[in-house]
Scaffold this motif. Structure first.
Motif, mmCIF file in Angstrom:
data_model
loop_
_atom_site.group_PDB
_atom_site.id
_atom_site.type_symbol
_atom_site.label_atom_id
_atom_site.label_comp_id
_atom_site.label_asym_id
_atom_site.label_seq_id
_atom_site.Cartn_x
_atom_site.Cartn_y
_atom_site.Cartn_z
ATOM 1 N N GLN A 116 -14.005 2.128 -9.811
ATOM 2 C CA GLN A 116 -13.995 2.314 -8.035
ATOM 3 C C GLN A 116 -15.050 3.199 -7.857
ATOM 4 O O GLN A 116 -15.267 3.281 -6.636
ATOM 5 C CB GLN A 116 -13.121 3.224 -8.067
ATOM 6 C CG GLN A 116 -11.399 2.857 -8.587
ATOM 7 C CD GLN A 116 -10.093 4.209 -8.395
ATOM 8 O OE1 GLN A 116 -10.516 5.010 -8.646
ATOM 9 N NE2 GLN A 116 -8.686 3.565 -8.015
ATOM 10 N N GLU A 177 -12.084 0.129 1.448
ATOM 11 C CA GLU A 177 -10.864 -0.370 1.039
ATOM 12 C C GLU A 177 -10.173 0.757 -0.291
ATOM 13 O O GLU A 177 -9.339 0.944 -0.513
ATOM 14 C CB GLU A 177 -10.314 -1.455 0.431
ATOM 15 C CG GLU A 177 -10.106 -2.849 2.026
ATOM 16 C CD GLU A 177 -10.338 -4.111 1.860
ATOM 17 O OE1 GLU A 177 -9.824 -4.852 2.624
ATOM 18 O OE2 GLU A 177 -10.515 -4.582 0.333
ATOM 19 N N THR A 178 -11.615 0.309 -0.944
ATOM 20 C CA THR A 178 -10.843 1.075 -2.531
ATOM 21 C C THR A 178 -11.414 2.660 -1.776
ATOM 22 O O THR A 178 -10.368 3.249 -2.034
ATOM 23 C CB THR A 178 -11.931 0.604 -3.573
ATOM 24 O OG1 THR A 178 -12.200 -0.467 -3.333
ATOM 25 C CG2 THR A 178 -12.317 1.325 -4.444
ATOM 26 N N GLU A 180 -10.372 3.554 0.998
ATOM 27 C CA GLU A 180 -8.849 4.770 1.631
ATOM 28 C C GLU A 180 -8.004 4.323 0.766
ATOM 29 O O GLU A 180 -7.684 5.333 0.393
ATOM 30 C CB GLU A 180 -8.372 3.566 2.631
ATOM 31 C CG GLU A 180 -7.593 3.659 3.579
ATOM 32 C CD GLU A 180 -7.501 2.792 4.990
ATOM 33 O OE1 GLU A 180 -6.701 2.447 5.542
ATOM 34 O OE2 GLU A 180 -9.054 2.227 5.445
ATOM 35 N N LYS A 181 -7.610 3.702 -0.691
ATOM 36 C CA LYS A 181 -6.647 3.992 -1.361
ATOM 37 C C LYS A 181 -7.287 4.733 -1.814
ATOM 38 O O LYS A 181 -6.003 5.548 -2.421
ATOM 39 C CB LYS A 181 -6.814 2.098 -2.184
ATOM 40 C CG LYS A 181 -5.627 0.940 -1.969
ATOM 41 C CD LYS A 181 -5.913 -0.515 -2.921
ATOM 42 C CE LYS A 181 -5.523 -1.352 -1.841
ATOM 43 N NZ LYS A 181 -6.096 -2.699 -2.686
ATOM 44 N N CYS A 182 -8.214 5.480 -3.017
ATOM 45 C CA CYS A 182 -8.171 6.548 -3.458
ATOM 46 C C CYS A 182 -8.165 7.703 -2.512
ATOM 47 O O CYS A 182 -7.486 9.015 -3.289
ATOM 48 C CB CYS A 182 -9.581 6.507 -3.849
ATOM 49 S SG CYS A 182 -10.064 4.559 -4.997
ATOM 50 N N GLN A 184 -5.795 8.333 -0.287
ATOM 51 C CA GLN A 184 -4.467 8.512 0.103
ATOM 52 C C GLN A 184 -3.826 9.175 -1.303
ATOM 53 O O GLN A 184 -2.601 9.224 -1.565
ATOM 54 C CB GLN A 184 -3.979 6.850 0.085
ATOM 55 C CG GLN A 184 -4.565 6.561 1.691
ATOM 56 C CD GLN A 184 -4.349 5.647 1.930
ATOM 57 O OE1 GLN A 184 -3.659 4.369 1.387
ATOM 58 N NE2 GLN A 184 -3.558 4.789 3.647
ATOM 59 N N SER A 185 -4.633 8.091 -2.722
ATOM 60 C CA SER A 185 -3.347 9.029 -3.759
ATOM 61 C C SER A 185 -4.483 9.810 -4.373
ATOM 62 O O SER A 185 -4.172 10.348 -5.384
ATOM 63 C CB SER A 185 -3.477 7.592 -4.395
ATOM 64 O OG SER A 185 -5.173 7.062 -5.078
#
Length: 840
Positions: A116, A177-178, A180-182, A184-185
């Motif tokens: 990531q 995108e990566t 953003e996903k990271c 959120q989590s």
């Protein structure tokens, strides 16, 4: 004969109707308004202590006097330097969290995984280092200002490293995108990414500003646009005779080409019409290609959109001034397929244009170039110059139309097949890769209504990134004429391959507007890290670019392409670099790395100008054969033809006569030097070494022997007469003169020449396999056999390029004359005091 782009589509010079340099929107549709510039970049007034706007105010045209122009130049540079400092600070801020994130990645409680981290921060470190080095070199030049300061090479180097930005842009969407996903989590990462601290400029009151990671990730995309704008301004305020001018021009060209290639990925405004799925349709790539249509060659402008390939012809409207495109055909990408080699076999064959006609066109172009130079030197009438330029454009256009031979077939699964002819495998794979990349998306078939087609074709003129037909008469007079001489290239090694393969590289350089393959490394078998370390000497004829293509060798006999009878090898990667005279003309080797599809090829190069490389220097040791007069060698050997000539020719005829590009493709320089040493020492292992040596090295040794003779094989004394003889127009007079000249040669020279002549004719008999016609062989050997020991200075010629174009073309024609002549016997020649031929 319909060329599709004839003189009616262009003005007298062959330029499109467009005056002055392309401003903003034409070349880079989104640059003019700078919609993407961040506030710090576009409204910056707190800059490096000078409080100046980075771009000069409107109205300061090139007509400004030199002093004022150079003052403006300093202003443009100061503003750019200040914004460069901010940019470096932004990149630093982005890199700051990377180290601690990496440190936690290997612990039991990682914030992000290594993968990531590498995705989000992809290429940022490289971009930072490139700009830090650029800033550190430019800063002292601006601070200790001197009107003669040169910094064009810094911008040119910056432009040459745009490949790193290409990699960044390709990854940009995934990085966002990566991230953003990271976010959120992972709360910890969310906090980091929402407030990154950017250092303020040295003289600014604000020590830090807070910026989000998303905003910072956009900065590199923004930056190329900014650099291109600055190059436009710098050129506007740099005198044409300043040493920086050609370098800045080159940097601008590279930057514009780069922007053109990525505009469609990053600018939402570049929309022609919507696709059937309701998404925006964007232009991905365009260019001029030669299409075979109804058995004749036609120049088309081809546009690749995100879901359709459109083939168009440029036409003028009745008003005469406004141009527009006429759509010839289109294929939705969902319906586009590439025929297999087997299917290509059933397609009509491509008949190459006769070589001698291509050579004639080159000669005409060279003669016209010289005439234009002469007219300019004598302050000739502009009307006469325009007329010559128009003639030159017509010949260059014909050459461009008729030289490509590499087939690129595409097929509409619901109907017709189409055939384009390209000059290089490089272009073919570029187009194929671009289409295949788009075809990975979920595409739908469709039919365009006449209105939709009209709208789409209408948008082509506005969106196109390639404006002019790629011929030299479209270039400005002050653009670089390219390099003439010899480029020495060592291909060292390559890495980045995912699995073992049989790998080799080819080298191409441009000549007369199209690319020619000049060298090929050996195949390194079954490896992921080939180490070739092979050196080649490549002759340049006004070249500006070097290409390296990396292939995987295919040994499957079923995969033969019937168009050119060659097994289709797979392109693993390809890259191109500009040949910057300042970099390559230094006496030292210049090492570089070219990145291609994740593969890195390391190579070195140095350049010898034609004036230097043309000097024939006699050998100091008369015991060898290289650089020793031919009569001395034949007398010593008690032979009629030097042993080296006989042995090399015998070996080529034994196992190289069917080798593609024999004598044109360079041999490895170290192998050639090893053979040279063995022949010079008359070593008893010569035959054993010859049988083991790569055939291109043997062919190269033979060429080197003739090139290093202290005087040319056809002698200095007779050179002017050969030049006059070949220019005669009456066939009988020419025949008589050319045979008389042969008879005037010393016996060792004549016998060796006739021996070589018959060999070259035998090589040309295998042209369908080895692709070497009499014309190709004359081009390779003409200058080698005729070039005088000393190139006389010619008052009316203005440059080495002109000496090349005048003399070399004539040297090629002399050898070609003898190659096309019926067999010439030594005894017959000597018996006839006056030579008449019934064939005339």
């Amino acid at each position: 004969m319909d060329f599709s782009y004839g003189a009616e589509d262009y003005d007298a010079e062959g330029h499109e109707e467009q005056k002055g340099p392309p401003e903003g929107s034409e070349t880079m549709p989104y640059i003019d308004e700078s919609p993407t510039m961040s506030p710090q970049l576009s409204t910056r007034s707190q800059g490096g202590g000078d409080s100046i706007s980075p771009t000069p105010p409107e109205g300061l045209a090139p007509g400004v006097e030199a002093g004022k122009g150079l003052e403006m130049r300093k202003l443009v540079l100061s503003g750019f330097l200040a914004s460069e400092e901010i940019y470096i600070n932004q990149l630093e801020a982005l890199l700051l969290p990377m180290k601690p994130l990496k440190a936690t990645a290997t612990t039991s409680q990682p914030v992000l995984t290594i993968q990531q981290i590498e995705t989000i921060f992809y290429k940022i470190q490289d971009i930072y280092e490139i700009h830090k080095e650029f800033y550190d070199n430019l800063c002292p030049k601006v601070q200790q200002w001197d009107s003669q300061v040169t910094m064009g090479h810094l911008f040119q180097k910056l432009a040459s490293q745009l490949g790193v930005y290409k990699a960044f842009v390709d990854n940009y969407k995934v990085a966002l995108e990566t991230a953003e996903k990271c976010s959120q989590s992972n709360n910890q990462f969310q906090k980091i990414s929402e407030e990154l601290k950017v250092k303020g400029p040295k003289d600014s009151k604000d020590s830090h500003t807070s910026v989000t990671m998303e905003a910072l990730l956009y900065k590199p995309i923004d930056r190329v646009t900014r650099s291109t704008l600055v190059l436009h301004d710098l050129l506007k305020h740099t005198p044409v005779d300043h040493p920086d001018y050609p370098l800045l021009q080159d940097a601008l060209r590279i930057s514009q080409n780069f922007l053109s290639s990525i505009n469609e990925d990053i600018d939402p405004r570049r929309t022609a019409v919507t696709t059937p799925k309701g998404e925006t349709r964007q232009l991905v790539k365009d260019g001029f290609l030669v299409e075979m249509s109804e058995s004749s060659r036609k120049l088309r402008h081809v546009f690749l959109f995100t879901d359709v390939l459109l083939c168009a012809k440029l036409k003028k409207t009745s008003a005469g001034k406004h141009q527009q495109y006429d759509c010839k055909w289109y294929i939705p990408l969902a319906d586009l397929v590439f025929p297999s080699p087997e299917e290509s076999e059933a397609s009509p064959q491509v008949h190459p244009f006769p070589d001698h006609e291509l050579e004639d066109m080159k000669m005409k172009i060279s003669a016209l170039k010289s005439e234009i130079q002469k007219e300019k030197a004598n302050k000739g009438q502009s009307r006469a110059i325009e007329r010559l330029k128009k003639k030159m454009f017509e010949n260059e256009f014909l050459l461009l139309l008729n030289s490509p031979t590499i087939p690129f077939r595409i097929h509409n699964r619901n109907g017709k097949s189409y055939l384009f002819l390209l000059s290089s495998d490089y272009e073919r794979s570029e187009w194929r890769e671009a289409i295949q990349k788009l075809q990975k998306k979920d595409l739908q078939a469709f039919v365009l209504s006449s209105v939709e087609l009209q709208v789409l074709t209408g948008s082509c003129f506005k969106l196109r990134t390639v404006h002019n037909i790629p011929v030299t008469s479209n270039k400005d007079d002050d653009e670089s004429p390219g390099l003439y001489g010899f480029l020495h290239v060592i291909v060292h090694s390559a890495k980045g391959f995912k699995q073992s393969a049989n790998l080799y590289c080819t080298l191409e350089v441009d000549s007369f507007g199209y690319f020619v393959s000049k060298a090929k490394t050996r195949v390194f078998r079954d490896t992921t890290e080939p180490k070739w370390d092979e050196e080649f000497e490549i002759e340049l004829e006004g070249s500006q670019s070097l290409r390296i293509l990396c292939y995987e060798k295919c040994y499957d006999k079923t995969k033969v392409n019937k168009d050119n009878n060659e097994i289709v090898d797979k392109i693993m990667g390809k890259g191109q670099i500009q040949l910057d005279p300042q970099t390559v003309e230094s006496k030292n080797w210049h090492t570089d790395v070219i990145e291609m599809n994740g593969i890195k090829v390391e190579f070195s190069m140095k350049f010898t100008s034609r004036d230097m490389s043309l000097k024939r220097t006699p050998s100091k040791k008369q015991t060898g054969v290289f650089g020793v007069k031919i009569n001395v060698v034949t007398k010593r050997e008690r032979s009629k033809v030097p042993y080296i000539v006989r042995q090399c020719i015998e070996e080529v005829e034994k196992r190289g006569i069917e080798e593609v590009g024999i004598y044109r493709i360079s041999g490895v320089a170290t192998d050639i030097q090893a053979l040279k040493a063995v022949f010079d020492a008359n070593n008893k292992d010569i035959l054993l070494m010859l049988s083991d040596m790569d055939i291109n090295a043997i062919a190269g040794t033979l060429k080197l022997y003739f090139r290093e003779l202290p005087e040319p094989l056809l002698t200095d004394r007779l050179y002017p007469a050969f030049m006059e003889g070949i220019a005669l127009s009456d066939p009988a007079a020419k025949e008589n003169c050319m045979m008389h000249l042969l008879r005037s040669l010393p016996d060792p020279n004549l016998i060796t020449f006739l021996f070589l002549l018959e060999h070259l004719k035998r090589v040309a008999e295998k042209e369908p396999i080895n692709k070497m016609s009499l014309h190709n062989l004359a081009t390779v050997f003409g200058p080698t056999l005729l070039r005088p020991s000393e190139v006389e200075s010619k008052a009316h010629l203005t440059s080495a390029a002109d000496i090349w174009s005048h003399d070399v073309m004539a040297q090629v024609q002399v050898l070609l004359y003898y190659l096309q002549h019926p067999p010439i016997s030594f005894a017959e020649l000597k018996r006839n005091t006056l030579y008449f031929s019934t064939d005339v």
